[in-house]
Scaffold this active site. Structure first.
Site, PDB file in Angstrom:
ATOM      1  N   HIS A 103      60.543  -5.953 -50.312  1.00 48.99           N
ATOM      2  CA  HIS A 103      61.440  -5.721 -51.504  1.00 48.99           C
ATOM      3  C   HIS A 103      62.915  -6.323 -51.155  1.00 48.99           C
ATOM      4  O   HIS A 103      63.604  -5.582 -50.691  1.00 48.99           O
ATOM      5  CB  HIS A 103      61.277  -4.194 -51.744  1.00 48.99           C
ATOM      6  CG  HIS A 103      62.010  -4.124 -53.308  1.00 48.99           C
ATOM      7  ND1 HIS A 103      61.775  -3.231 -54.161  1.00 48.99           N
ATOM      8  CD2 HIS A 103      63.207  -4.525 -53.662  1.00 48.99           C
ATOM      9  CE1 HIS A 103      62.395  -3.076 -55.024  1.00 48.99           C
ATOM     10  NE2 HIS A 103      63.212  -3.969 -55.103  1.00 48.99           N
ATOM     11  N   HIS A 118      65.816  -8.956 -52.936  1.00 51.33           N
ATOM     12  CA  HIS A 118      66.209  -9.741 -54.154  1.00 51.33           C
ATOM     13  C   HIS A 118      67.283 -10.790 -53.369  1.00 51.33           C
ATOM     14  O   HIS A 118      68.071 -10.368 -52.737  1.00 51.33           O
ATOM     15  CB  HIS A 118      67.135  -8.723 -55.190  1.00 51.33           C
ATOM     16  CG  HIS A 118      66.346  -7.800 -55.744  1.00 51.33           C
ATOM     17  ND1 HIS A 118      65.352  -8.144 -56.838  1.00 51.33           N
ATOM     18  CD2 HIS A 118      65.926  -6.550 -55.488  1.00 51.33           C
ATOM     19  CE1 HIS A 118      65.039  -6.949 -57.266  1.00 51.33           C
ATOM     20  NE2 HIS A 118      65.159  -5.968 -56.436  1.00 51.33           N
ATOM     21  N   ASN A 145      69.422 -12.855 -54.789  1.00 46.52           N
ATOM     22  CA  ASN A 145      70.793 -12.634 -55.235  1.00 46.52           C
ATOM     23  C   ASN A 145      71.701 -11.464 -54.478  1.00 46.52           C
ATOM     24  O   ASN A 145      72.971 -11.706 -54.145  1.00 46.52           O
ATOM     25  CB  ASN A 145      71.078 -12.424 -56.902  1.00 46.52           C
ATOM     26  CG  ASN A 145      70.860 -13.983 -57.113  1.00 46.52           C
ATOM     27  OD1 ASN A 145      71.856 -14.837 -57.429  1.00 46.52           O
ATOM     28  ND2 ASN A 145      69.600 -14.312 -57.975  1.00 46.52           N
ATOM     29  N   THR A 197      63.015 -13.094 -56.940  1.00 48.02           N
ATOM     30  CA  THR A 197      64.299 -13.676 -57.713  1.00 48.02           C
ATOM     31  C   THR A 197      63.742 -13.772 -59.362  1.00 48.02           C
ATOM     32  O   THR A 197      62.638 -13.879 -59.371  1.00 48.02           O
ATOM     33  CB  THR A 197      65.000 -14.834 -57.201  1.00 48.02           C
ATOM     34  OG1 THR A 197      66.217 -15.163 -57.898  1.00 48.02           O
ATOM     35  CG2 THR A 197      63.937 -15.950 -57.062  1.00 48.02           C
ATOM     36  N   THR A 198      64.663 -13.667 -60.137  1.00 46.31           N
ATOM     37  CA  THR A 198      64.586 -13.769 -61.650  1.00 46.31           C
ATOM     38  C   THR A 198      64.922 -15.382 -61.865  1.00 46.31           C
ATOM     39  O   THR A 198      66.104 -15.720 -61.449  1.00 46.31           O
ATOM     40  CB  THR A 198      65.425 -12.929 -62.376  1.00 46.31           C
ATOM     41  OG1 THR A 198      65.309 -11.653 -61.788  1.00 46.31           O
ATOM     42  CG2 THR A 198      64.875 -13.016 -63.750  1.00 46.31           C
ATOM     43  N   GLY A 234      65.799  -5.109 -63.156  1.00 49.12           N
ATOM     44  CA  GLY A 234      66.649  -5.004 -64.338  1.00 49.12           C
ATOM     45  C   GLY A 234      66.936  -3.497 -64.512  1.00 49.12           C
ATOM     46  O   GLY A 234      66.496  -2.779 -63.851  1.00 49.12           O
ATOM     47  N   GLU A 285      62.899   4.549 -61.307  1.00 50.51           N
ATOM     48  CA  GLU A 285      64.295   4.549 -60.645  1.00 50.51           C
ATOM     49  C   GLU A 285      65.150   5.649 -61.592  1.00 50.51           C
ATOM     50  O   GLU A 285      66.310   5.821 -60.952  1.00 50.51           O
ATOM     51  CB  GLU A 285      64.851   2.983 -61.030  1.00 50.51           C
ATOM     52  CG  GLU A 285      64.329   2.037 -60.028  1.00 50.51           C
ATOM     53  CD  GLU A 285      65.104   0.869 -60.202  1.00 50.51           C
ATOM     54  OE1 GLU A 285      66.157   0.397 -59.648  1.00 50.51           O
ATOM     55  OE2 GLU A 285      64.756  -0.096 -61.024  1.00 50.51           O
ATOM     56  N   ASP A 331      68.878  -5.046 -51.314  1.00 48.75           N
ATOM     57  CA  ASP A 331      69.817  -6.093 -51.560  1.00 48.75           C
ATOM     58  C   ASP A 331      70.597  -5.883 -50.238  1.00 48.75           C
ATOM     59  O   ASP A 331      71.757  -5.368 -50.225  1.00 48.75           O
ATOM     60  CB  ASP A 331      70.691  -5.729 -52.695  1.00 48.75           C
ATOM     61  CG  ASP A 331      69.868  -5.945 -54.062  1.00 48.75           C
ATOM     62  OD1 ASP A 331      69.579  -6.964 -54.538  1.00 48.75           O
ATOM     63  OD2 ASP A 331      69.526  -4.843 -54.873  1.00 48.75           O
TER      64      ASP A 331
HETATM   65 ZN   LIG Z   1      64.914  -3.836 -56.290  1.00 47.44          ZN
END
Ligand SMILES: [Zn+2]
Length: 381
Positions: free
Chosen positions: A25, A27, A29, A106-107, A178, A205, A287
């Site tokens: 997991h 991301h 960015n 990534t989106t 998101g 979350e 992140d």
């Molecule tokens: Zn996440």
């Protein structure tokens, strides 16, 4: 609070640094380091702010401050070239942290001069090009943003499936991410995606029992965070029982949860239930750039706060491979690597660390401790 010796903290950190790890997991960015931001042309003041914040203990950082860091990354990743540089550097960072398997997510984004397709192509190219090819295996998870409308997500899925057909051995999964306070989970979209891709969903979350129930009923391959699942952490008894029935592997991101304020402290983290009940989970960074962490740090924190012997976390890593979206052949290779490491390197590392520490003077230990303090947040323990 558990009383620990300095030697113990350093030995554990060293053990987890050397351990071949699995990251499920992460991301793109949010995973950029200051060095990568510099390469991407970020301003000096923005980098200084990034540096200052990531050096602060997690409990003292606010989510608002971290959000500012996310936008710095967004501002400099606007062309296929910058997407490529970002992805390549993030992969290389993980390789240097002895991560042997990475699922980067990534989106896809479009900008002036860059289509979503260009964006995906750039990440796939970085996955094919990086320096550590024989050290780390990388797969790509493409994310849908829950704030987007159903129509937008259907369109995004079409593109993802098209790109997956082009790169079937790289694009292996789809994610829903998101702001958890906004948007929705659309089963039909993931039902379609399920035929071709592994599914992971950011789930629980925030407290939202009806959505959590729908996600659990749908049955993704993995879920991210799962903070409000257990009744002690605000989840409903009904959903927890459903979870126990399904036992969906959890992607656990401790520092991220602390900074986002969904978990009070490391000691209170819900991973405790997964450890106690031997439920499937992996330790992840989420992140690593924005939250100033590494996978080694996250492992060390679990060890520190939940008193698990290093061998148990080796086993957790080994089991994480079976939750991954790699092919069966790749999973077998990764598991073989882990077994070889345990048989050959584990005993050597344990005894080398022990010998080295036995030979240190107290003054050496103070210097070493100083260096490690920033890394493992001893002050925060
Ligand atoms: Zn996440």
């Amino acid at each position: 609070m558990k009383v620990v010796s300095r030697r113990q903290i350093m030995a554990e950190s060293e053990y987890f640094k050397q351990l071949p790890k699995v990251e499920l997991h992460a991301h793109l960015n949010g995973s950029l380091t200051e060095k990568t931001l510099e390469k991407l042309g970020c301003s000096e003041s923005a980098i200084a702010e990034y540096e200052k914040l990531t050096r602060t203990a997690p409990t003292s950082r606010s989510l608002q401050e971290c959000f500012g860091l996310f936008s710095q990354a967004y501002n400099v990743i606007k062309s296929p070239e910058s997407v490529y540089v970002a992805a390549r550097n993030v992969i290389e960072d993980f390789a240097k942290d002895n991560v042997i398997y990475l699922e980067l997510r990534t989106t896809p984004r479009a900008n002036v001069g860059m289509t979503k397709e260009d964006y995906i192509e750039a990440v796939v190219k970085a996955i094919g090009d990086h320096e550590y090819k024989n050290k780390i295996l990388v797969k790509l998870i493409l994310s849908l943003d829950r704030r987007h409308s159903k129509e937008e997500s259907e369109k995004a899925l079409e593109l993802i499936l098209r790109m997956r057909e082009k790169y079937p051995s790289v694009i292996k999964g789809i994610d829903l991410c998101g702001n958890p306070e906004e948007g929705d989970f659309h089963e039909t979209i993931f039902e379609k995606a399920k035929q071709f891709l592994g599914i992971t969903i950011h789930c629980a979350e925030v407290k939202n029992d009806s959505e959590v129930e729908r996600i659990l009923m749908f049955g993704p391959n993995r879920i991210g965070h799962g903070t409000y699942l257990h009744p002690e952490h605000g989840g409903s008894q009904k959903n927890w029982e459903l979870y126990l029935e399904k036992k969906i592997p959890l992607e656990c991101c401790l520092t991220s949860n602390i900074i986002c304020g969904t978990t009070k402290s490391y000691q209170d983290h819900h991973v405790r239930h997964w450890l106690d009940l031997k439920l499937p989970f992996s330790i992840c960074t989420d992140d690593k750039g924005v939250f100033g962490t590494t996978l080694t740090k996250e492992y060390t924190l679990v060890q520190r706060h939940f008193d698990k012997i290093p061998e148990n976390l080796w086993k957790m890593t080994y089991d994480s491979i079976s939750h991954s979206f790699a092919s069966e052949r790749e999973k077998q290779d990764l598991q073989d690597q882990l077994i070889r490491w345990f048989n050959v390197c584990h005993p050597k590392i344990v005894s080398t660390i022990q010998n080295a520490y036995n030979n240190y003077t107290p003054a050496d230990l103070d210097i070493l401790l100083e260096e490690h303090q920033r890394d493992v947040y001893i002050n925060d323990i």
